[in-house]
Write an enzyme that holds these catalytic residues in place. Structure first.
Site, PDB file in Angstrom:
ATOM      1  N   ARG A   1       3.115  -0.660  27.059  1.00 40.16           N
ATOM      2  CA  ARG A   1       2.694  -0.596  25.724  1.00 40.16           C
ATOM      3  C   ARG A   1       2.590   1.677  24.878  1.00 40.16           C
ATOM      4  NH1 ARG A   1       0.427  -3.982  22.550  1.00 40.16           N
ATOM      5  NH2 ARG A   1      -1.266  -2.515  21.690  1.00 40.16           N
TER       6      ARG A   1
ATOM      7  N   ASN B   1       1.020  -1.140   0.499  1.00 43.56           N
ATOM      8  CA  ASN B   1       0.335  -0.100  -0.157  1.00 43.56           C
ATOM      9  C   ASN B   1       1.091   1.616  -0.237  1.00 43.56           C
ATOM     10  OD1 ASN B   1      -3.255  -0.797  -0.095  1.00 43.56           O
ATOM     11  ND2 ASN B   1      -2.522  -1.738   1.449  1.00 43.56           N
TER      12      ASN B   1
ATOM     13  N   ASN C   1      -6.520   4.953   8.307  1.00 43.29           N
ATOM     14  CA  ASN C   1      -6.887   3.620   8.365  1.00 43.29           C
ATOM     15  C   ASN C   1      -6.884   2.363   7.048  1.00 43.29           C
ATOM     16  OD1 ASN C   1      -5.308   0.874   9.475  1.00 43.29           O
ATOM     17  ND2 ASN C   1      -7.598   0.395  10.116  1.00 43.29           N
TER      18      ASN C   1
ATOM     19  N   HIS D   1      -8.626  -1.281   6.463  1.00 39.16           N
ATOM     20  CA  HIS D   1      -8.730  -1.881   6.884  1.00 39.16           C
ATOM     21  C   HIS D   1      -9.375  -3.393   5.551  1.00 39.16           C
ATOM     22  CE1 HIS D   1      -9.658  -5.072   9.989  1.00 39.16           C
ATOM     23  NE2 HIS D   1     -11.069  -5.024   9.322  1.00 39.16           N
TER      24      HIS D   1
ATOM     25  N   SER E   1     -12.120  -1.192   3.661  1.00 42.95           N
ATOM     26  CA  SER E   1     -12.720  -0.033   4.303  1.00 42.95           C
ATOM     27  C   SER E   1     -11.308   0.935   4.347  1.00 42.95           C
ATOM     28  CB  SER E   1     -12.910  -0.065   4.856  1.00 42.95           C
ATOM     29  OG  SER E   1     -14.665  -1.470   4.539  1.00 42.95           O
TER      30      SER E   1
ATOM     31  N   ASP F   1     -10.514  -0.859  15.060  1.00 41.33           N
ATOM     32  CA  ASP F   1     -12.066  -0.277  13.289  1.00 41.33           C
ATOM     33  C   ASP F   1     -12.769   0.059  14.092  1.00 41.33           C
ATOM     34  OD1 ASP F   1      -9.218  -1.847  12.641  1.00 41.33           O
ATOM     35  OD2 ASP F   1      -9.766  -3.749  12.847  1.00 41.33           O
TER      36      ASP F   1
END
Length: 217
Positions: free
Chosen positions: A63, A14, A105, A107, A134, A143
Site C-alpha cells: 500500500r 466539497n 480532513n 469527516h 468536523s 480521524d
C-alpha cells in the site's frame, strides 16, 4: 494567493464548494491539483485536465507505494495546504509526516464520535439526537487529529442514513470553506497535537453555522 491540493474519492461536492468560493472571491486561494485514489472519480471532472492526477490505489502492493507516489505528485505542485475533501482512503504514516501541520480532513461526524465509515447509520442506531461534520488536522491515527471546527445537524425521529447524510453534506460545504479560509489567512496551526487559532490553543472546536464561525460556549 495560497495554493491548495485537494484529495478526493467520490462526487466532489466539497471540492465544488471550494471552487465556488474561489470564483466568488470569498476564498483567497487557488487549487493547484486534484488527486484521487480512483481512476474515474467523478470529482476529477470538476477541474481542468491539467489539474487532475489519479491512480488505481488497489493495484499497488504494498500500500505504501501508492501513498509515496501520491505524496511526490502533491509535492510537485508546491501546495501550502493539502485538503482531504471526501477522500476515503487511510493515509500512510509516512505521507502524513510529509505534510503534517498543513493537512486537513473533513469527516462526517462530530469527532471524536464515529470515526471511520458509516457514520450516519451508526448515529441513528445509537439514538443520537445530534450529528454533523468536523474538520481536523490529519494524524497517523484514523480521524484522530486535532479538531478545528464542527457543524451540527439534528437527527430526526424518522431519519434514514441517506436522509441524514444529505443534511450533513449540506453542512459540510460551508464548514470546509470556512476552515480553509482560516488556513489560507494563516490563522490556524497545529502544535503539540492541538489546534491553535490566532496564536492561542483551541480548547473546544469552533462552530460553523449559517451565521459563520463562532467559538463554542
Amino acid at each position: 494567493m495560497r495554493r491548495l491540493a485537494v484529495l478526493v474519492s467520490g462526487r466532489g461536492s466539497n471540492l465544488q464548494a471550494l471552487l465556488d468560493a474561489i470564483d466568488a472571491g470569498s476564498l483567497d486561494a487557488e487549487i493547484v491539483g486534484v488527486f484521487s485514489d480512483r481512476l474515474n472519480a467523478p470529482a476529477l471532472e470538476r477541474v481542468a485536465q491539467d489539474l487532475r492526477w489519479s491512480r488505481d490505489a488497489k493495484s499497488y502492493a504494498p500500500r505504501v507505494e501508492f501513498d509515496d507516489e501520491l505524496a511526490d505528485a502533491i509535492e510537485a505542485v508546491r501546495p501550502d495546504w493539502v485538503l482531504c475533501a471526501g477522500y476515503l482512503r487511510l493515509l500512510d504514516a509516512s505521507f502524513v509526516a510529509r505534510f503534517r501541520g498543513r493537512l486537513l480532513n473533513i469527516h462526517p461526524s462530530l469527532l471524536p464520535a464515529y470515526r471511520g465509515l458509516k457514520t450516519h447509520a451508526r448515529a441513528i442506531a445509537d439514538g443520537a439526537t445530534e450529528h454533523g461534520a468536523s474538520v481536523h488536522f490529519v494524524s497517523p491515527e484514523l480521524d484522530a487529529g486535532a479538531v478545528i471546527a464542527q457543524a451540527t445537524v439534528p437527527v430526526l425521529p424518522d431519519d434514514t442514513p441517506d436522509a441524514l447524510a444529505d443534511r450533513v453534506l449540506a453542512a459540510e460545504h460551508p464548514l470546509l470553506v470556512a476552515v480553509t479560509g482560516l488556513a489560507v489567512a494563516g490563522r490556524i496551526a497545529e502544535q503539540d497535537e492541538q489546534a491553535w487559532l490566532d496564536g492561542y490553543p483551541l480548547l473546544r472546536p469552533l462552530l460553523v453555522d449559517s451565521a459563520g464561525i463562532s467559538p463554542t460556549p
